[in-house]
Design a protein around this motif. Sequence first.
Motif, PDB file in Angstrom:
ATOM      1  N   LEU A   1       1.164  -1.252   0.061  1.00  0.00           N
ATOM      2  CA  LEU A   1      -0.074  -0.098   0.269  1.00  0.00           C
ATOM      3  C   LEU A   1       0.617   1.562   0.052  1.00  0.00           C
ATOM      4  CD1 LEU A   1      -2.401  -1.049   2.551  1.00  0.00           C
ATOM      5  CD2 LEU A   1      -3.050  -1.210   0.024  1.00  0.00           C
ATOM      6  N   ALA A   2       2.068   1.491   0.757  1.00  0.00           N
ATOM      7  CA  ALA A   2       2.953   2.419   0.678  1.00  0.00           C
ATOM      8  C   ALA A   2       4.267   2.939   0.435  1.00  0.00           C
ATOM      9  CB  ALA A   2       2.882   2.551   2.151  1.00  0.00           C
ATOM     10  N   ILE A   3       4.479   1.173  -0.731  1.00  0.00           N
ATOM     11  CA  ILE A   3       5.723   1.057  -0.566  1.00  0.00           C
ATOM     12  C   ILE A   3       5.835   0.832  -2.417  1.00  0.00           C
ATOM     13  CG2 ILE A   3       7.934  -0.802  -0.815  1.00  0.00           C
ATOM     14  CD1 ILE A   3       7.690  -0.250   2.652  1.00  0.00           C
ATOM     15  N   SER A   4       5.013  -0.060  -2.589  1.00  0.00           N
ATOM     16  CA  SER A   4       5.364  -0.895  -3.785  1.00  0.00           C
ATOM     17  C   SER A   4       5.002   0.205  -5.050  1.00  0.00           C
ATOM     18  CB  SER A   4       4.027  -2.174  -4.033  1.00  0.00           C
ATOM     19  OG  SER A   4       4.474  -3.133  -3.687  1.00  0.00           O
ATOM     20  N   PRO A   5       4.266   1.075  -4.967  1.00  0.00           N
ATOM     21  CA  PRO A   5       3.739   2.029  -5.437  1.00  0.00           C
ATOM     22  C   PRO A   5       4.810   2.909  -5.895  1.00  0.00           C
ATOM     23  CG  PRO A   5       2.236   2.507  -4.101  1.00  0.00           C
ATOM     24  CD  PRO A   5       2.996   1.619  -3.263  1.00  0.00           C
TER      25      PRO A   5
END
Length: 328
Positions: free
Chosen positions: A103-107
């Motif tokens: 949710l916060a890193i893969s993008p």
Amino acid sequence: MLGPLTRRGFVCAAALLAGFGLVATKADAAPFPSQPIKLVVGFPPGGSNDVVARIIAPAFSEVMGVPVVVDNRPGANATIGTEFVARSAPDGYTITLGSASPLAISPFTYPNIPYDTLKDFVGITTVAMTPELVAINPKVEAKTLQELVALGKKRQLTVSSSGNGGLPHLAIELFKTTSGADVLHVPYKGAGPAIVDTVGGHVDAIIVDIAGLLPLVKEGKLRALAVTADQRSPILPDVPTTADAGLPKLIAVNWFGIMAPAKTPPDVVQKLYEGLVKAVNTPKVKEQLLNAGMEPMLMSSPAAFQTFLVSELDRWGAIAKASNARSD
């Protein structure tokens, strides 16, 4: 022309049909929830996300009055399951238990990611958290994090993670930049093989969730040096924080949050939020989370979770760009 009796029959039939229509409309608008809720987990069974989901699901089901079914849809660091929920109907019956990585890193670490965390989802609440743990093979000549940093300034340290592009990887990048040590990141296909090679002495150290390392620390097969948080963990109260150890910027906490597709009605989001708060606050769930190496973590409202998501995306986005971390 219709005769009196025929006309009367027609009116009665119309009224009857209208009554059926009214009943159907009311049935269609049954109060939420009126059917099973699917809780999608983007990782395979046995991982931290799955463990949290299966601890919470029974209590959440009891509170909501309908079955809550955990649905594992693993692949690509949970981006497959996360996208599935983003494209699902926004009715509250398909939600996801996600974490910091998807949710916060893969993008920022996955090319062409198929969803936007803020545009394609509405946050409900976080439910649990666990800091990362810095642990080493007991044969490594360091008893503290400061000693490990000092060793890393004399020779290269090999530090394993569960793979490229996730929270443990970025925690290692943070360790490298904040300590000034010579650190080589060694990614594995999951936490399991990374742990095995660290215990076997093939790499010096490991940084992953506390949960996966807790049994081996208790058995003495790994030496815990620090939790990557600003407060000590009740699970390992004798282990100092990275702040205690002189690296206050090395903060990496894996949180687990429940998300629904964007455009889910606010009243449905609120009911899901209230149900999750009740479920997580039950003594049994709290105990099970702690036993699994997690801590309960709830937001004051869905809006507070949305604000938290924005801050996490900003923070990890900057770290990912600075380190040029990329997924496999």
